[in-house]
Scaffold this motif. Sequence first.
Motif, mmCIF file in Angstrom:
data_model
loop_
_atom_site.group_PDB
_atom_site.id
_atom_site.type_symbol
_atom_site.label_atom_id
_atom_site.label_comp_id
_atom_site.label_asym_id
_atom_site.label_seq_id
_atom_site.Cartn_x
_atom_site.Cartn_y
_atom_site.Cartn_z
ATOM 1 N N GLU A 212 31.519 116.117 73.425
ATOM 2 C CA GLU A 212 31.566 115.775 74.850
ATOM 3 C C GLU A 212 31.637 114.262 75.030
ATOM 4 N N HIS A 213 30.805 113.560 74.267
ATOM 5 C CA HIS A 213 30.803 112.095 74.353
ATOM 6 C C HIS A 213 32.154 111.539 73.923
ATOM 7 N N MET A 214 32.705 112.086 72.857
ATOM 8 C CA MET A 214 34.000 111.612 72.373
ATOM 9 C C MET A 214 35.110 111.937 73.364
ATOM 10 N N ALA A 215 34.996 113.067 74.061
ATOM 11 C CA ALA A 215 35.998 113.412 75.078
ATOM 12 C C ALA A 215 35.996 112.374 76.198
ATOM 13 N N ASP A 216 34.803 111.885 76.590
ATOM 14 C CA ASP A 216 34.719 110.836 77.602
ATOM 15 C C ASP A 216 35.397 109.557 77.124
ATOM 16 N N ILE A 217 35.208 109.256 75.838
ATOM 17 C CA ILE A 217 35.841 108.061 75.274
ATOM 18 C C ILE A 217 37.363 108.214 75.290
ATOM 19 N N PHE A 218 37.857 109.376 74.859
ATOM 20 C CA PHE A 218 39.301 109.624 74.853
ATOM 21 C C PHE A 218 39.871 109.580 76.272
ATOM 22 N N ASN A 219 39.108 110.038 77.243
ATOM 23 C CA ASN A 219 39.573 109.980 78.633
ATOM 24 C C ASN A 219 39.812 108.546 79.093
ATOM 25 N N SER A 220 39.086 107.612 78.497
ATOM 26 C CA SER A 220 39.201 106.201 78.890
ATOM 27 C C SER A 220 40.328 105.475 78.159
ATOM 28 N N PHE A 221 40.895 106.095 77.124
ATOM 29 C CA PHE A 221 42.005 105.488 76.401
ATOM 30 C C PHE A 221 43.262 105.469 77.273
ATOM 31 N N ASP A 222 44.153 104.499 77.026
ATOM 32 C CA ASP A 222 45.494 104.615 77.587
ATOM 33 C C ASP A 222 46.247 105.665 76.773
ATOM 34 N N ARG A 223 47.412 106.086 77.260
ATOM 35 C CA ARG A 223 48.087 107.222 76.660
ATOM 36 C C ARG A 223 48.479 106.965 75.195
ATOM 37 N N GLN A 224 48.942 105.760 74.896
ATOM 38 C CA GLN A 224 49.365 105.461 73.523
ATOM 39 C C GLN A 224 48.186 105.484 72.556
ATOM 40 N N THR A 225 47.067 104.883 72.970
ATOM 41 C CA THR A 225 45.883 104.858 72.106
ATOM 42 C C THR A 225 45.335 106.267 71.909
ATOM 43 N N GLU A 226 45.310 107.037 73.000
ATOM 44 C CA GLU A 226 44.833 108.412 72.899
ATOM 45 C C GLU A 226 45.693 109.218 71.933
ATOM 46 N N THR A 227 47.013 109.089 72.053
ATOM 47 C CA THR A 227 47.927 109.832 71.176
ATOM 48 C C THR A 227 47.734 109.433 69.725
ATOM 49 N N ARG A 228 47.564 108.136 69.499
ATOM 50 C CA ARG A 228 47.397 107.643 68.117
ATOM 51 C C ARG A 228 46.128 108.199 67.487
ATOM 52 N N PHE A 229 45.009 108.123 68.207
ATOM 53 C CA PHE A 229 43.743 108.618 67.659
ATOM 54 C C PHE A 229 43.756 110.135 67.510
ATOM 55 N N MET A 230 44.308 110.811 68.524
ATOM 56 C CA MET A 230 44.314 112.264 68.474
ATOM 57 C C MET A 230 45.179 112.780 67.332
ATOM 58 N N SER A 231 46.313 112.136 67.100
ATOM 59 C CA SER A 231 47.194 112.550 65.995
ATOM 60 C C SER A 231 46.497 112.383 64.658
ATOM 61 N N SER A 232 45.803 111.262 64.487
ATOM 62 C CA SER A 232 45.084 111.026 63.227
ATOM 63 C C SER A 232 43.953 112.026 63.048
ATOM 64 N N LEU A 233 43.246 112.308 64.147
ATOM 65 C CA LEU A 233 42.123 113.243 64.072
ATOM 66 C C LEU A 233 42.611 114.658 63.771
#
Length: 349
Positions: A212-233
């Motif tokens: 849940e905490h990590m979802a809040d962090i991902f919500n605050s990412f811009d789209r490129q950063t979110e995509t980069r982290f999510m792809s790696s994860l």
Amino acid sequence: MNDLAAIGELQISESAQNRKLTGADRAAVLLLSLGGDNGIGVWERLDEIEIKEISLAMARLGPVSPGMMEDLLVDFVAKLSAKGAVMGNYESTERLLACFLPNEQVSSIMEEIRGPAGRTMWEKLSNVQETLLANYLKNEYPQTVAVVLSKIKSDHASRVLSLLPEEFSLEVVNRMLRMEAVQTEILDKIEQTLRVEFMANLSRGSKRDPHEHMADIFNSFDRQTETRFMSSLEEENEESADKIKALMFTFDDLAKLDGMAIQSMLRFIERPQLALALKGAGDSIRDVFFENMSQRATKLLKDDMEALGPVRLKDVDEAQSGMVNKAKEMADRGEIAISSNQGEDELVY
């Protein structure tokens, strides 16, 4: 008179000898017998709540006969020497309670003592985060809320009141102004409801899921950063990635809002921001907003979107993030209900 005094002393002695002491009473007797100099080492190891509880027990203790004190000290020394040492913590307390209480009752007790600090229910409520308390109370009857706010600390009550919907909070204020003495039965019922429905859930939810905490962090990412982290994860831990995605609230989730929520949002979103956000959105979410606007407003918005021409993805992301944050703020204030990806029926207030 001397005979009467002697009889009175005898009755007090017998009463003190026969009465049953609670745990706090027994601790109070031991610390009283140790005195200030010898007991200071024990007092220093107690937290504030324990000190208050034992101090209260001392103040209400009354007479304790020499025989009763001797029995208590012998029992204490016997238990201490048999175990070698005594360690009091949540785990040892729970194990001990489980020896003679049903599991359900043990869980209820442990949930309460792990909750906010305070000896009484009202002291505990005064230490609950105001947002959490307001989100719970906004679903209660105004009269119930008035009783609760009249019992907690004034500064805390003011913060909770400010977070309630405006019309509802005004009704609560009027109820508080007209309030007379609350019957003990009603007060007990409110306390029991708070203990069972709010405090127990609050204690269970105190350990937040890291996803849940990590979802809040991902919500605050811009789209490129979110995509980069999510792809790696997703490559390293697909299960966690799926859990985070299920917990995130994104711009596309605005399409799940009902018409009233969309219309409420439109009152707070500037047209240039809305045009930029919808410029990079899919047809489905565009249609949700268009359907909740007048024909004239829709035409003007479409003209604005057309006039923008090519726009930077970063600017679109910022506009969309701003709208998502506005939706969350309104949800926190109880003005709208937003749905997460976990399921269409789940509401987050």
